[in-house]
Design a protein around this motif. Structure first.
Motif, PDB file in Angstrom:
ATOM      1  N   ALA A 113     -10.366   3.713  -4.516  1.00 48.39           N
ATOM      2  CA  ALA A 113      -9.299   3.393  -3.565  1.00 48.39           C
ATOM      3  C   ALA A 113      -9.848   2.866  -2.248  1.00 48.39           C
ATOM      4  CB  ALA A 113      -8.446   4.632  -3.299  1.00 48.39           C
ATOM      5  N   ILE A 114     -11.111   3.162  -1.938  1.00 44.25           N
ATOM      6  CA  ILE A 114     -11.691   2.707  -0.673  1.00 44.25           C
ATOM      7  C   ILE A 114     -11.715   1.188  -0.575  1.00 44.25           C
ATOM      8  CG2 ILE A 114     -13.775   2.727   0.738  1.00 44.25           C
ATOM      9  CD1 ILE A 114     -14.352   5.529  -0.287  1.00 44.25           C
ATOM     10  N   VAL A 162      -9.783  -0.884  -2.019  1.00 47.61           N
ATOM     11  CA  VAL A 162      -8.385  -1.331  -1.931  1.00 47.61           C
ATOM     12  C   VAL A 162      -7.880  -1.229  -0.495  1.00 47.61           C
ATOM     13  CG1 VAL A 162      -6.035  -0.894  -2.722  1.00 47.61           C
ATOM     14  CG2 VAL A 162      -7.939  -0.691  -4.325  1.00 47.61           C
ATOM     15  N   VAL A 163      -8.170  -0.094   0.141  1.00 43.71           N
ATOM     16  CA  VAL A 163      -7.741   0.093   1.536  1.00 43.71           C
ATOM     17  C   VAL A 163      -8.413  -0.928   2.449  1.00 43.71           C
ATOM     18  CG1 VAL A 163      -7.742   1.692   3.477  1.00 43.71           C
ATOM     19  CG2 VAL A 163      -7.260   2.537   1.174  1.00 43.71           C
ATOM     20  N   VAL A 164      -9.708  -1.181   2.215  1.00 45.62           N
ATOM     21  CA  VAL A 164     -10.420  -2.170   3.033  1.00 45.62           C
ATOM     22  C   VAL A 164      -9.824  -3.558   2.835  1.00 45.62           C
ATOM     23  CG1 VAL A 164     -12.640  -3.303   3.397  1.00 45.62           C
ATOM     24  CG2 VAL A 164     -12.550  -0.835   3.064  1.00 45.62           C
ATOM     25  N   VAL A 185      -6.740  -4.285   1.911  1.00 39.14           N
ATOM     26  CA  VAL A 185      -5.441  -4.303   2.594  1.00 39.14           C
ATOM     27  C   VAL A 185      -5.629  -4.478   4.096  1.00 39.14           C
ATOM     28  CG1 VAL A 185      -3.403  -2.923   3.158  1.00 39.14           C
ATOM     29  CG2 VAL A 185      -4.264  -2.960   0.826  1.00 39.14           C
ATOM     30  N   ALA A 186      -6.617  -3.778   4.652  1.00 38.52           N
ATOM     31  CA  ALA A 186      -6.898  -3.899   6.090  1.00 38.52           C
ATOM     32  C   ALA A 186      -7.294  -5.320   6.456  1.00 38.52           C
ATOM     33  CB  ALA A 186      -7.994  -2.912   6.493  1.00 38.52           C
ATOM     34  N   GLN A 197      -0.813  -2.521  12.007  1.00 34.75           N
ATOM     35  CA  GLN A 197      -1.947  -2.317  11.112  1.00 34.75           C
ATOM     36  C   GLN A 197      -2.052  -0.859  10.666  1.00 34.75           C
ATOM     37  OE1 GLN A 197      -5.006  -3.749  13.700  1.00 34.75           O
ATOM     38  NE2 GLN A 197      -4.804  -5.873  13.061  1.00 34.75           N
ATOM     39  N   LEU A 216      -1.501   0.489   6.749  1.00 38.05           N
ATOM     40  CA  LEU A 216      -2.613   1.176   6.096  1.00 38.05           C
ATOM     41  C   LEU A 216      -2.192   2.567   5.623  1.00 38.05           C
ATOM     42  CD1 LEU A 216      -5.637   0.212   8.374  1.00 38.05           C
ATOM     43  CD2 LEU A 216      -5.247  -0.478   6.012  1.00 38.05           C
ATOM     44  N   ALA A 219      -0.075   2.125   2.505  1.00 36.19           N
ATOM     45  CA  ALA A 219      -0.938   1.774   1.371  1.00 36.19           C
ATOM     46  C   ALA A 219      -1.676   3.001   0.848  1.00 36.19           C
ATOM     47  CB  ALA A 219      -1.929   0.690   1.785  1.00 36.19           C
ATOM     48  N   GLY A 220      -2.157   3.850   1.749  1.00 42.75           N
ATOM     49  CA  GLY A 220      -2.841   5.069   1.329  1.00 42.75           C
ATOM     50  C   GLY A 220      -1.917   6.016   0.582  1.00 42.75           C
ATOM     51  N   ILE A 239      -1.404   4.733  -2.955  1.00 42.90           N
ATOM     52  CA  ILE A 239      -2.568   4.981  -3.801  1.00 42.90           C
ATOM     53  C   ILE A 239      -2.610   6.439  -4.259  1.00 42.90           C
ATOM     54  CG2 ILE A 239      -5.089   5.103  -3.781  1.00 42.90           C
ATOM     55  CD1 ILE A 239      -5.058   2.669  -1.906  1.00 42.90           C
TER      56      ILE A 239
END
Length: 313
Positions: free
Chosen positions: A12-13, A15-17, A19-20, A283, A287, A290-291, A294
């Motif tokens: 998931a890391i 994915v988060v990056v 999205v950011a 932002q 985020l 999104a988290g 996930i």
């Protein structure tokens, strides 16, 4: 199972990056200048430039991106341009209303939609099935804000059963807290109920045509035992999947619902930030959403092994 959870969390890391990065790029290239908005219409170019330098908006793209990613790794989502408060602090203040609304909506939707869908499959092409179809069509067709205003007009203005708008913290009592959330929960839950009802009906209807269901009936098992113990359990995997997918609809609907009912939650914070071009808040909230999405999908994946023992990770 533990290794699977760890792999999913590590996966998931990126994915988060990603999205950011997407959100940062979209906001960077979006038209408009926050410094101009903050300075006001009567500001001179020198004042605007001074504000732009103070906010770091004069830095090139790669410098601003590097600072943003470095702060993100530290858990720092930045500082609001207008309130000059940390974004994490602003989000923390708004979490309780949004979390309360989301949890109540999911509970209401599952409690209503799963039995309704199973009953519609059991009584296929009968009155109950047609009623479930009407509920599903209406839930998908009518926008959330229209349902919200209708509920306000009927139950808050005409009947005066519930407050029109606002939110009461849970610390002030369960009764006042719940009374403020009944109408928003019904409004937001309509589309969610419609989605889960249709999938539940389709899944249970497919299971009822299997050979082991006919065998159970031949052995003299009652319809209720067949529906709840056999059919619904074997149709639980697609139902759990659509519950997880529907969280995306839920997160999008929260923004509209909180605006209609004037609930001071994360969704309304996002709307206000968009209108004021407060980029750090935009932002941070995206985020966060999104988290949450996930984590919910991870929980859905884990539930597969609970509903179907044949599934192993």
């Amino acid at each position: 199972m533990l290794a699977f959870i760890i792999r999913r969390l590590l996966g998931a890391i990126p994915v988060v990056v990603l999205v950011a990065l997407i959100i940062f790029c979209l906001l960077y290239f979006a038209p408009g200048d926050p410094a101009t908005i903050i300075a006001g219409d009567l500001a001179t170019p020198e004042e605007i430039d001074r504000i732009r330098v103070a906010l770091g908006l004069d830095q090139p793209f790669h410098v601003r991106l590097g600072i943003f990613l470095l702060n993100l790794v530290k858990g720092d989502l930045g500082t609001s341009i207008f309130s000059n408060l940390p974004v994490t602090h602003l989000i923390a203040q708004r979490l309780e209303p949004t979390f309360s609304l989301g949890v109540l909506t999911v509970l209401l939707s599952v409690v209503v939609a799963v039995p309704l869908g199973a009953l519609a499959a059991w009584r296929a092409r009968r009155a109950v099935d047609r009623l479930a179809l009407v509920v599903s069509v209406l839930g998908f067709s009518v926008p959330v804000f229209v349902v919200g205003y209708l509920l306000i007009w009927v139950f808050a203005i005409k009947l005066a059963w519930f407050p029109v708008q606002g939110y009461t913290p849970l610390s002030h009592g369960v009764g006042p807290w719940l009374s403020n959330l009944v109408l928003p929960t019904l409004s937001l839950g309509m589309v969610y109920i419609a989605l889960i009802t249709r999938i539940t009906r389709a899944g249970v209807l497919e299971v009822l045509s299997q050979d082991y269901i006919r065998t159970a009936r031949a052995k003299g098992m009652g319809d209720r035992v067949i529906i709840w113990r056999h059919a619904l359990r074997n149709a639980a995997v697609p139902i759990a999947t659509v519950v997880g997918i529907g969280v995306a609809l839920l997160l999008g609907g929260v923004v509209v619902t909180e605006t209609v009912f004037a609930i001071p939650g994360v969704g309304r914070l996002l709307v206000d930030a968009i209108l004021r071009r407060d980029y750090p808040i935009i932002q941070g909230v995206i985020l966060l959403l999104a988290g949450i999405y996930i984590i919910v999908n991870l929980c859905v994946d884990i539930s597969y092994a609970i509903f179907d023992p044949r599934i192993r990770y």
